[in-house]
Design an enzyme around this catalytic site. Structure first.
Site, PDB file in Angstrom:
ATOM      1  N   HIS A  93       3.961  19.639 -20.197  1.00  0.00           N
ATOM      2  CA  HIS A  93       2.656  19.722 -20.841  1.00  0.00           C
ATOM      3  C   HIS A  93       1.971  20.944 -20.247  1.00  0.00           C
ATOM      4  O   HIS A  93       1.689  20.989 -19.054  1.00  0.00           O
ATOM      5  CB  HIS A  93       1.841  18.452 -20.577  1.00  0.00           C
ATOM      6  CG  HIS A  93       2.378  17.257 -21.301  1.00  0.00           C
ATOM      7  ND1 HIS A  93       2.401  15.995 -20.775  1.00  0.00           N
ATOM      8  CD2 HIS A  93       2.939  17.152 -22.536  1.00  0.00           C
ATOM      9  CE1 HIS A  93       2.931  15.147 -21.655  1.00  0.00           C
ATOM     10  NE2 HIS A  93       3.263  15.833 -22.725  1.00  0.00           N
ATOM     11  N   GLU A 133      -0.829  20.816 -17.758  1.00  0.00           N
ATOM     12  CA  GLU A 133      -0.649  20.078 -16.503  1.00  0.00           C
ATOM     13  C   GLU A 133       0.018  21.033 -15.528  1.00  0.00           C
ATOM     14  O   GLU A 133       1.239  21.169 -15.477  1.00  0.00           O
ATOM     15  CB  GLU A 133       0.162  18.801 -16.755  1.00  0.00           C
ATOM     16  CG  GLU A 133      -0.633  17.851 -17.663  1.00  0.00           C
ATOM     17  CD  GLU A 133       0.171  16.643 -18.138  1.00  0.00           C
ATOM     18  OE1 GLU A 133       1.234  16.364 -17.560  1.00  0.00           O
ATOM     19  OE2 GLU A 133      -0.291  15.998 -19.102  1.00  0.00           O
ATOM     20  N   HIS A 160       4.114  16.058 -13.870  1.00  0.00           N
ATOM     21  CA  HIS A 160       2.990  16.026 -14.798  1.00  0.00           C
ATOM     22  C   HIS A 160       1.676  16.008 -14.032  1.00  0.00           C
ATOM     23  O   HIS A 160       1.656  16.059 -12.800  1.00  0.00           O
ATOM     24  CB  HIS A 160       3.071  14.771 -15.667  1.00  0.00           C
ATOM     25  CG  HIS A 160       4.137  14.834 -16.704  1.00  0.00           C
ATOM     26  ND1 HIS A 160       3.865  14.875 -18.049  1.00  0.00           N
ATOM     27  CD2 HIS A 160       5.493  14.864 -16.604  1.00  0.00           C
ATOM     28  CE1 HIS A 160       5.008  14.921 -18.731  1.00  0.00           C
ATOM     29  NE2 HIS A 160       6.010  14.912 -17.872  1.00  0.00           N
ATOM     30  N   GLU A 165       3.332  12.053 -11.565  1.00  0.00           N
ATOM     31  CA  GLU A 165       2.000  12.556 -11.909  1.00  0.00           C
ATOM     32  C   GLU A 165       1.334  13.002 -10.613  1.00  0.00           C
ATOM     33  O   GLU A 165       1.212  12.208  -9.680  1.00  0.00           O
ATOM     34  CB  GLU A 165       1.182  11.447 -12.569  1.00  0.00           C
ATOM     35  CG  GLU A 165       1.843  10.846 -13.801  1.00  0.00           C
ATOM     36  CD  GLU A 165       1.444  11.580 -15.080  1.00  0.00           C
ATOM     37  OE1 GLU A 165       0.520  12.398 -15.015  1.00  0.00           O
ATOM     38  OE2 GLU A 165       2.075  11.333 -16.125  1.00  0.00           O
TER      39      GLU A 165
END
Lengths: 489, 468
Positions: free
Chosen positions: B107, B110, B240, B334
């Protein structure tokens, strides 16, 4: 699209940024100063300790090629030139960069006061060689009769600290009774983009402080009192009022030096200026310099074919100032190299290879920034300037100058950034390669494997570089730079 | 941080009052002094595409004997999907050496993962040269592939936003507007069906050729799929932002609901792998950490890890695609509440994640590994390695080498291949190190021949005895 010709300002910026960033960033050697560090002494000194290991890395890097004996001789025997007038402020600049030197820092070339290139002041610029013999400290020493305040090494040769340098600036200002000294130096540094406004201010404060001390200390002798705490406002009213022409501040860099020189020689300062102006007539200069350059400077220029070409293209009148600046910068650099070789910090071969790298980067950056190719580094120095380019240069120069002026303030940062990045990129690569070489040496030494095979490594890297270019991982010019760096090892 | 000039990586925009000098010249000094901005050639700032490329080239130039740069293809807008590989023989799969990958920035907005991977590459090179034994061993025993950005186009879009506050969505998808982490063939659906009705439990990508002709797949997705098919990856993580947790399969819920714990057959080892990452990240592993946003539901987070489906259902994600189409076990990490935090926080994220990143790579050396060969010693590729009680098989690579990640325990491990007789071995697996188990498989034909021989021998003996 960038103009095809080498415009003075752009080439100046190009060279300066490349020099300042490449050289200093990689720490390959101390270069034109970063006086911002003066403000923060620890910062300043730490910069030294960062540079030093890399100098050692240069010292460690293999140089396969043998230095031409004449070259090494040239490097190790810096000749005294009558560049004092030009050198004075530059000696300062240079010293600011040569913060801590080898302890073995005796007056350079006190034992080799060759004067063959300069018969007298008025002719010195005409005979001045491009890449030769710009040893300001040595000149200062000779010229100033070993006066401590004029040189930028202490008498016993110990290295200068930041404090020393600030003190010397202050002392000089005090003795010259001219704040213009400081202004000239700072304006040059600012112009070259080597310091920022705030750093200039900081330097100013530092110098002001020391100057005040000096004044206070010598108050009784000079019968000067009640100094303003605000340095800029305080002018030392001395017996000798130099009355320097402020116009000179923005002119060719060497003028103030020359002026200073003249003063000491008790020549009339105005005459000195006139002489200087005449001597700085670009047209004359170009002719003479070329003569002098191609004959005397061949030896040096073979290390700077690209730089030489760069200069050659700056043949218009508007370019004169830039050209001078470029020349001065290069001379300073070469002087550094010579000094380092002389003091054994690096071997002559390393000095040579450094200079060759520098020249390569000139070519690369010139091409990048200005869309113009200089001659390939392998070619002999040219014997005539390309006539078709001169017209382009003049036309373009004027245009670029205007463009530059309008852009200068607003985009200075961006320009600096872009060029920083470009120059920084080559420098980063150089730095990375050096680290590899250093590690290889150490690794092989530890493992007792004997010397790593440099030619095999070079072939391998060449191959990889080509493959990366094909795959779009490297740009072509980056690849060339890398190959060149490897081939110069 | 982005300035209005759109260059968030400008060195002149140091963004810090501490650095008065615009030029990068004194940056090293300043950094050495403050240790804020750089560390051993790592500059903690955002890298745009060219700067990313340059950074990887610099690592390669510094460590050419242990690194190599390659590209798996181009993004939609033509940027190379660059990978830096680190191993003791770059470019070569050494038999028995497991392959690892990190993928960041799928992404585009990110951004932390992208940067951390650039720093990691430089760090590994530096440490290797400094003689750090842990790193040296890791690089000698593993082939590490680092792809800082799978979506460079998206990143450029995100990075071009002015100011520090970046939109939650701008730059997330690729240049075509495709969310790459929803773009992979949905193999979860297939495996869920197979669980119920019987069928394969591994390598479910039906038609590899159809991948290229599938118009729905983004070029970035296709490139990664080919990459996964070409290299026998064993362990992977995909980085991410937007929260702080280590997420493991399955991402897509079995029932199709939005939240449901959806365990994979390898739930045990996945939890262990995810914990191996989170436990070295002080923020991630802090169970009393407040959620990133006030109303976030982080009830599924335990010790810094979460099952994907339990958190929220993600169909078509890259993580599950790895597990179900190949031997590679991938988790999703994440890294930051903020998807694109200010540049001056990057050093902090590096400090938080540095140990996790390295420790996670080391997890590849767990479970069992070895070679599957025939009786003549020839490697048998594509042999199946099954573990009793775990409904997921892996396969041996071209040299017959396999790596089976397993949590500590006692297992029965079997190797089988068409035309060969299956061999089963009992193995006690510790947390680490990896246990070496080789298989020599007898082909059916050989067995038949053997039996025939035996039969003839017996007949001969009988004949002689009975005087036939």
């Amino acid at each position: 699209m960038a103009p095809r010709s080498l415009t003075p300002v752009r080439s100046l910026l190009l060279l300066v940024h490349m020099v300042a960033l490449s050289v200093t960033r990689s720490g390959s050697m101390p270069t034109l100063p970063v006086p911002g560090g003066v403000a923060d002494r620890t910062l300043y000194d730490r910069g030294l300790s960062e540079e030093r290991p890399l100098q050692e890395q240069i010292a460690q890097a293999d140089s396969v090629s043998q230095a031409d004996p004449a070259d090494s001789e040239r490097l190790s025997n810096p000749k005294a030139s009558q560049m004092d007038p030009d050198n004075d402020d530059f000696s300062l600049l240079k010293s600011l960069a040569e913060r801590s030197r080898d302890p073995d820092n005796e007056t350079p070339d006190a034992e080799d006061p060759e004067d063959r290139y300069f018969t007298d002041d008025s002719d010195s610029t005409k005979n001045r060689r491009l890449a030769e013999d710009y040893d300001s400290t040595k000149n200062s020493m000779d010229y100033k009769d070993q006066d401590d305040t004029e040189s930028f090494h202490t008498v016993d040769g110990t290295p200068l600290t930041a404090e020393d340098i600030v003190r010397k600036i202050a002392t000089k200002i005090y003795e010259e009774d001219d704040r213009g000294v400081f202004d000239r130096i700072v304006s040059k540094l600012l112009k070259l983009g080597l310091i920022s406004e705030s750093q200039a201010e900081t330097l100013e404060y530092e110098v002001a402080e020391v100057l005040q001390e000096l004044i206070a200390k010598n108050a009784k002798d000079n019968e000067v009192e009640a100094r303003n705490s605000d340095y800029p406002a305080s002018r030392v009213d001395e017996d000798e009022d130099v009355g320097e022409d402020p116009e000179l501040d923005s002119d060719v860099l060497e003028i103030p030096d020359r002026k200073y020189d003249d003063e000491v020689e008790t020549e009339d300062s105005e005459d000195g200026e006139d002489v200087v102006d005449d001597n700085w007539n670009p047209a004359n200069e170009v002719d003479h310099r070329e003569d002098g350059g191609s004959e005397d400077g061949l030896q040096d220029l073979q290390y700077f074919p690209n730089f030489y070409n760069l200069l050659k293209s700056l043949d218009s009148e508007e370019d004169a100032e830039e050209r001078e600046t470029l020349i001065t910068i290069m001379k300073t650099l070469i002087d550094f190299v010579k000094m380092m070789v002389k003091y054994g910090t690096i071997t002559p071969e390393e000095g040579v290879s450094y200079l060759e790298n520098l020249d390569t980067m000139i070519a690369v950056q010139t091409k990048n920034k200005l869309g113009k190719s200089l001659m390939t580094p392998d070619v002999q120095p040219p014997t005539e300037k390309p006539s078709d380019e001169s017209d382009n240069t003049k036309a373009e120069a004027a245009k670029m100058q205007k463009e530059y002026e309008s852009l200068k303030d607003s985009t200075k940062d961006n320009q600096a950034v872009a060029e920083t990045d470009n120059a920084g990129k080559s420098e980063t690569y150089l730095e990375a390669i050096r680290r590899n070489i250093a590690w290889l040496k150490k690794h092989n030494k530890d493992a007792n494997k004997g010397d790593y095979d440099l030619s095999k490594l070079r072939d391998f890297m060449d191959q990889q570089v080509d493959s990366y270019i094909n795959k779009g991982i490297l740009q072509k010019d980056e690849g060339e730079v890398i190959k060149r760096i490897y081939s110069s090892l | 941080r982005a300035s209005s000039a759109g260059c968030c990586c400008s060195r002149a925009h140091a963004g810090s009052a501490r650095e008065p000098l615009g030029a990068a010249v004194t940056r090293a000094d300043a950094a050495a002094d403050t240790e804020e901005r750089s560390e051993g050639g790592i500059s903690f700032e955002y890298h745009r595409y060219d700067e990313l490329r340059k950074s990887l080239v610099s690592v390669w130039l510094q460590c050419p004997s242990i690194s190599r740069i390659y590209t798996i293809g181009e993004s939609f807008e033509g940027r190379e999907l660059l990978v830096l590989e680190m191993s003791d023989s770059p470019g070569v799969h050494e038999p028995g050496e497991p392959e690892f990958k990190y993928i960041g920035n799928m992404h585009g907005n990110e951004a932390v993962g992208r940067e951390l991977l650039i720093y990691l590459a430089q760090h590994l090179c530096n440490e290797y040269q400094r003689g750090n034994d842990t790193i040296i061993d890791l690089i000698h025993s593993t082939r590490i592939h680092i792809m800082p950005s799978m979506n460079p186009d998206g990143f450029e879009k995100a990075a071009s936003q002015p100011g520090d506050l970046k939109d939650w969505f701008v730059g997330r998808s690729n240049a075509q507007g495709i969310d790459l982490n929803r773009n992979f063939p949905d193999l979860d659906r297939i495996v869920y069906i197979n669980e119920k009705e019987g069928g394969a439990n591994n390598h479910l990508l039906m038609d590899k050729k159809a991948v290229d002709e599938n118009p729905k797949l983004a070029p970035e997705t296709k490139a990664v799929i080919h990459w996964i098919m070409d290299i026998p990856f064993v362990l992977s993580a995909n980085l991410h932002g937007g929260d702080v947790v280590a997420n493991y399969p399955y991402d897509e819920t079995r029932s199709g609901s939005t939240h449901e714990y959806s365990a994979s057959p390898d739930d045990a080892i996945f939890k262990s792998l995810a914990r191996a990452y989170s436990s070295f990240n002080p923020i991630m592993s802090d169970s009393s950490r407040p959620p990133c946003r006030k109303n976030d539901d982080d009830s599924s987070f335990k010790e810094g890890i979460t099952n994907g489906g339990a958190w929220y259902s993600v169909p078509g994600g890259m993580q599950d695609f790895n597990y179900l189409s190949s031997n590679c076990f991938e988790i999703t990490v994440e890294l930051s509440c903020d998807k694109f935090p200010p540049e001056d926080t990057l050093k902090m994220y590096w400090d938080q994640n540095k140990n996790s990143l390295i420790n996670y790579i080391a997890q590849i050396h767990r479970g069992v590994k070895g070679f599957v060969r025939d009786l003549q010693g020839n490697p048998i590729s594509n042999a199946s390695i099954s573990v009793e009680g775990i409904d997921h098989d892996i396969t041996s690579a071209k040299d017959g080498d396999y790596w089976r990640l397993l949590a500590p325990g006692n297992y029965k491990v079997s190797a089988s291949a068409p035309g060969y007789l299956t061999v089963m071995k009992k193995v006690a697996v510790p947390y680490s190190p990896v246990v070496r188990v080789d298989f020599e498989l007898e082909s059916l034909v050989e067995r038949q021949e053997e039996e025939k021989e035996e039969l003839l021998d017996w007949w001969k003996m009988m004949s002689e005895t009975l005087n036939f």
